[in-house]
Write a protein that holds these residues in place. Sequence first.
Motif, PDB file in Angstrom:
ATOM      1  N   GLU A 112      -6.433  12.267 -12.344  1.00 49.13           N
ATOM      2  CA  GLU A 112      -5.184  12.723 -11.730  1.00 49.13           C
ATOM      3  C   GLU A 112      -4.230  11.551 -11.510  1.00 49.13           C
ATOM      4  N   VAL A 113      -4.767  10.411 -11.098  1.00 50.12           N
ATOM      5  CA  VAL A 113      -3.944   9.218 -10.907  1.00 50.12           C
ATOM      6  C   VAL A 113      -3.292   8.829 -12.228  1.00 50.12           C
ATOM      7  N   VAL A 114      -4.046   8.852 -13.310  1.00 50.57           N
ATOM      8  CA  VAL A 114      -3.515   8.526 -14.639  1.00 50.57           C
ATOM      9  C   VAL A 114      -2.384   9.485 -14.993  1.00 50.57           C
ATOM     10  N   ARG A 115      -2.569  10.776 -14.758  1.00 46.39           N
ATOM     11  CA  ARG A 115      -1.519  11.760 -15.066  1.00 46.39           C
ATOM     12  C   ARG A 115      -0.243  11.489 -14.271  1.00 46.39           C
ATOM     13  N   ILE A 116      -0.400  11.073 -13.031  1.00 56.70           N
ATOM     14  CA  ILE A 116       0.756  10.803 -12.174  1.00 56.70           C
ATOM     15  C   ILE A 116       1.457   9.516 -12.597  1.00 56.70           C
ATOM     16  N   VAL A 117       0.709   8.446 -12.819  1.00 54.48           N
ATOM     17  CA  VAL A 117       1.290   7.125 -13.096  1.00 54.48           C
ATOM     18  C   VAL A 117       1.776   7.003 -14.538  1.00 54.48           C
ATOM     19  N   ARG A 118       1.065   7.629 -15.491  1.00 49.04           N
ATOM     20  CA  ARG A 118       1.377   7.495 -16.913  1.00 49.04           C
ATOM     21  C   ARG A 118       1.460   6.018 -17.320  1.00 49.04           C
ATOM     22  N   PRO A 119       0.355   5.283 -17.116  1.00 49.53           N
ATOM     23  CA  PRO A 119       0.393   3.838 -17.382  1.00 49.53           C
ATOM     24  C   PRO A 119       0.543   3.516 -18.864  1.00 49.53           C
ATOM     25  N   CYS A 129      -1.643 -10.971  -7.522  1.00 51.06           N
ATOM     26  CA  CYS A 129      -1.598 -10.281  -8.814  1.00 51.06           C
ATOM     27  C   CYS A 129      -1.443  -8.768  -8.685  1.00 51.06           C
ATOM     28  N   VAL A 130      -1.538  -8.245  -7.477  1.00 52.39           N
ATOM     29  CA  VAL A 130      -1.474  -6.795  -7.258  1.00 52.39           C
ATOM     30  C   VAL A 130      -0.110  -6.421  -6.693  1.00 52.39           C
ATOM     31  N   ASP A 131       0.542  -5.456  -7.341  1.00 49.49           N
ATOM     32  CA  ASP A 131       1.859  -5.021  -6.881  1.00 49.49           C
ATOM     33  C   ASP A 131       1.779  -3.828  -5.931  1.00 49.49           C
ATOM     34  N   TYR A 132       0.935  -2.858  -6.270  1.00 54.00           N
ATOM     35  CA  TYR A 132       0.813  -1.651  -5.453  1.00 54.00           C
ATOM     36  C   TYR A 132      -0.641  -1.213  -5.392  1.00 54.00           C
ATOM     37  N   VAL A 133      -1.017  -0.654  -4.241  1.00 51.30           N
ATOM     38  CA  VAL A 133      -2.352  -0.096  -4.047  1.00 51.30           C
ATOM     39  C   VAL A 133      -2.176   1.291  -3.459  1.00 51.30           C
ATOM     40  N   THR A 134      -2.985   2.219  -3.946  1.00 48.90           N
ATOM     41  CA  THR A 134      -3.009   3.552  -3.356  1.00 48.90           C
ATOM     42  C   THR A 134      -4.460   3.975  -3.193  1.00 48.90           C
ATOM     43  N   ILE A 135      -4.708   4.861  -2.266  1.00 51.84           N
ATOM     44  CA  ILE A 135      -6.051   5.398  -2.015  1.00 51.84           C
ATOM     45  C   ILE A 135      -6.057   6.822  -2.544  1.00 51.84           C
ATOM     46  N   PHE A 136      -7.008   7.120  -3.418  1.00 50.83           N
ATOM     47  CA  PHE A 136      -7.025   8.463  -3.997  1.00 50.83           C
ATOM     48  C   PHE A 136      -8.325   9.196  -3.695  1.00 50.83           C
ATOM     49  N   PRO A 137      -8.226  10.521  -3.579  1.00 54.31           N
ATOM     50  CA  PRO A 137      -9.427  11.342  -3.418  1.00 54.31           C
ATOM     51  C   PRO A 137     -10.002  11.679  -4.799  1.00 54.31           C
ATOM     52  N   GLY A 138     -11.222  12.059  -4.840  1.00 54.46           N
ATOM     53  CA  GLY A 138     -11.796  12.514  -6.099  1.00 54.46           C
ATOM     54  C   GLY A 138     -12.751  11.514  -6.709  1.00 54.46           C
ATOM     55  N   GLU A 139     -13.564  12.023  -7.602  1.00 52.23           N
ATOM     56  CA  GLU A 139     -14.613  11.219  -8.233  1.00 52.23           C
ATOM     57  C   GLU A 139     -14.083  10.318  -9.339  1.00 52.23           C
ATOM     58  N   VAL A 170       0.872  -1.162   0.000  1.00 49.62           N
ATOM     59  CA  VAL A 170       0.000   0.000   0.000  1.00 49.62           C
ATOM     60  C   VAL A 170       0.920   1.226   0.000  1.00 49.62           C
ATOM     61  N   ILE A 171       0.741   2.073  -0.996  1.00 52.42           N
ATOM     62  CA  ILE A 171       1.575   3.266  -1.175  1.00 52.42           C
ATOM     63  C   ILE A 171       0.730   4.501  -0.875  1.00 52.42           C
ATOM     64  N   PRO A 172       1.168   5.345   0.066  1.00 55.67           N
ATOM     65  CA  PRO A 172       0.424   6.594   0.291  1.00 55.67           C
ATOM     66  C   PRO A 172       0.363   7.416  -1.003  1.00 55.67           C
ATOM     67  N   PHE A 173      -0.768   8.014  -1.261  1.00 49.18           N
ATOM     68  CA  PHE A 173      -0.973   8.760  -2.506  1.00 49.18           C
ATOM     69  C   PHE A 173       0.139   9.768  -2.796  1.00 49.18           C
ATOM     70  N   PRO A 174       0.638  10.516  -1.794  1.00 43.75           N
ATOM     71  CA  PRO A 174       1.711  11.471  -2.095  1.00 43.75           C
ATOM     72  C   PRO A 174       3.002  10.824  -2.616  1.00 43.75           C
ATOM     73  N   PHE A 175       3.186   9.515  -2.417  1.00 44.62           N
ATOM     74  CA  PHE A 175       4.391   8.825  -2.879  1.00 44.62           C
ATOM     75  C   PHE A 175       4.214   8.175  -4.252  1.00 44.62           C
ATOM     76  N   LEU A 176       3.027   8.305  -4.821  1.00 41.41           N
ATOM     77  CA  LEU A 176       2.729   7.664  -6.104  1.00 41.41           C
ATOM     78  C   LEU A 176       3.610   8.213  -7.229  1.00 41.41           C
ATOM     79  N   GLN A 177       3.883   9.494  -7.211  1.00 41.62           N
ATOM     80  CA  GLN A 177       4.724  10.124  -8.242  1.00 41.62           C
ATOM     81  C   GLN A 177       6.111   9.482  -8.272  1.00 41.62           C
ATOM     82  N   GLN A 178       6.725   9.330  -7.112  1.00 37.66           N
ATOM     83  CA  GLN A 178       8.064   8.737  -7.054  1.00 37.66           C
ATOM     84  C   GLN A 178       8.040   7.278  -7.508  1.00 37.66           C
TER      85      GLN A 178
END
Length: 180
Positions: A101-108, A87-97, A4-12
């Motif tokens: 923003e998650v897509v912009r940060i992760v660039r999957p 099958c899951v490597d990382y989980v984060t909890i995000f705010p918003g509907e 579980v990765i805190p949302f603020p650490f998702l960018q790194q």
Amino acid sequence: MGQVIPFPFLQQLSEDLHRAGKRIVLTNGHFDLLHVGHVRYLQAARRLGDVLIVAINDDASTRRRKGPARPLVPEAERAELLAALGCVDYVTIFPGETAEEVVRIVRPHVYVKGSDYGTTEEDAAAGKRPLPEAPVVRALGGEVVLIPLVPDRSTSALVRRILAAYGCAPEAGTASHEAG
């Protein structure tokens, strides 16, 4: 086991994974009351890349989207359950509907959602829900993949079966879309 990765650490995390040349798969959702439909969906998503990141809606956005009776399981517990899946490597909890923003940060490289969503005008005409993250994914050079849902397996259907088994009428706010 995933982390579980805190949302603020998702960018790194995203920068590290890109630098390591990993093919990143991202999905998001509420994942309230984990069921076989969720597990099969996540297993299929994981097969599309090297790393699967799951972003879950926080409790506040789940309540706004699903109604006052949801979530049934608090966000920290939902994250822990998902991270325990092989099958899951990382989980984060995000705010918003939505997860734009998650897509912009992760660039999957691959963004995955269930087939109850659509990305075309034909899908919309067929009654599928629009996928707001799709244009962002594509603008960043990623691919959108829609995975078929397991019939009759959703959190909403599970809640209805539980209530029926105990002779209870559903509370207001327990019904939602079938991907639940």
